[in-house]
Design an enzyme around this catalytic site. Structure first.
Site, PDB file in Angstrom:
ATOM      1  N   GLU A 184      16.470 -74.032 -25.664  1.00 32.53           N
ATOM      2  CA  GLU A 184      16.614 -75.023 -26.724  1.00 32.53           C
ATOM      3  C   GLU A 184      15.747 -76.249 -26.462  1.00 32.53           C
ATOM      4  OE1 GLU A 184      17.880 -74.775 -29.580  1.00 32.53           O
ATOM      5  OE2 GLU A 184      18.838 -72.836 -29.326  1.00 32.53           O
TER       6      GLU A 184
ATOM      7  N   TYR B  61      21.828 -82.114 -31.754  1.00 31.73           N
ATOM      8  CA  TYR B  61      21.430 -80.725 -31.990  1.00 31.73           C
ATOM      9  C   TYR B  61      21.613 -79.866 -30.742  1.00 31.73           C
ATOM     10  CZ  TYR B  61      18.747 -76.537 -32.159  1.00 31.73           C
ATOM     11  OH  TYR B  61      18.403 -75.213 -32.050  1.00 31.73           O
TER      12      TYR B  61
ATOM     13  N   ASP C 200      19.106 -78.114 -37.443  1.00 31.76           N
ATOM     14  CA  ASP C 200      17.757 -78.551 -37.114  1.00 31.76           C
ATOM     15  C   ASP C 200      16.951 -78.632 -38.411  1.00 31.76           C
ATOM     16  OD1 ASP C 200      17.230 -75.925 -37.769  1.00 31.76           O
ATOM     17  OD2 ASP C 200      16.063 -75.491 -35.973  1.00 31.76           O
TER      18      ASP C 200
END
Length: 296
Positions: A34, A117, A135
């Protein structure tokens, strides 16, 4: 069927086979992916992710090395402060959580550099929890399919999280699956510039499509340039420091870029960001590198 169910069915048939989505991927592997994927395309992240996970398969393994090694390993992925954040996260997880990636969202959000996020993405994709994961791709899908707008705003808001929350199934496992499905849909079908509407599971119900796919009002967003920017100069300076076997004299860094003012500004920025440290009177090293000061 609901939008979430349609998205899941589409994802099950069309999802990309990415290494961090494999059943045996650890929460640490998900977190690393991520962070790497922020502002960096998948094709560049895959080899870097494999190399990183091979060298540092756990947070404790990374925490045991100085941050300079994380910067070196980051290579040319760009935005190298992400490497520093991952290292800081690893240290914090060793100190606070016995070297494990926490599953609790609040604990994730308390880690260095982990924002709205990333924290929700790890809780959802690594631990299968029910959280709105939003996102740019997800915001665009929801904006078009639900609100009939060509795109969303430049940053995630509380309203975006609430809108995605409403779309998630009540079932926790299905909600986690829906989150990754919406994201994948935005990444490879409902793209910003060339949406592939005939391949979208929402084609017949998409509010934006039904309204004739109106373009964005006002000027379009400009793509970020790279050539000639301070980012390019910073990258060139870091490249020299990454491959050095000792402190690098300032004179060697001075020849990296012809514009002396821009070069000095970029070097100063790297120091201010904690990526580079002065060494002795006129040399520099990556943050965390330790060498003996040579005296005459």
């Amino acid at each position: 069927m609901t939008l979430a169910e349609d998205a899941i069915a589409w994802y099950d048939a069309n999802a990309r086979d990415l290494p961090w989505r494999q059943p045996d991927t650890t929460p640490w592997g998900v977190l690393v992916s991520e962070v790497m994927l922020q502002q960096t395309p998948v094709v560049r992240v895959e080899p870097a992710w494999h190399a990183w996970m091979t060298r540092w398969p756990t947070p404790a393994a990374l925490a045991a090395d100085p941050p300079s090694e994380a910067i070196r390993m980051w290579g040319r992925l760009g935005y190298p402060r992400r490497a520093m954040r991952l290292h800081a996260c690893a240290v914090a997880m060793v100190e606070r959580h016995g070297g494990d990636v926490p599953s609790d969202l609040d604990q994730l959000l308390a880690l260095p550099g982990v924002g709205t996020y990333t924290g929700r993405a790890v809780a959802t994709f690594a631990y299968g929890q029910r959280h709105p994961v939003v996102d740019t791709n997800v915001r665009r899908v929801v904006s078009r399919a639900v609100e009939g707008k060509p795109d969303a705003g430049p940053a995630t808001t509380a309203a975006d999280l609430a809108a995605m929350e409403e779309l998630l199934p009540a079932d926790v496992a299905k909600a986690a699956r829906a989150s990754i499905a919406f994201m994948e849909l935005g990444a490879i079908v409902c793209t910003a510039r060339s949406p592939r509407c005939p391949q979208c599971p929402f084609e017949r119900v998409c509010a934006w499509r039904l309204d004739g796919s109106p373009p964005m009002a006002g000027p379009s967003r400009k793509r970020q340039t790279y050539a000639g920017t301070d980012r390019q100069v910073r990258g060139l300076l870091l490249e020299v420091l990454r491959h050095a076997t000792g402190p690098v004299p300032k004179q060697r860094l001075d020849v990296v870029w012809a514009d002396e003012v821009q070069q000095a500004r970029a070097l100063s920025g790297l120091v201010d960001d904690g990526l580079v440290e002065p060494f002795g009177a006129s040399s520099f090293v990556l943050a965390g590198d330790s060498y003996e000061v040579q005296t005459l």
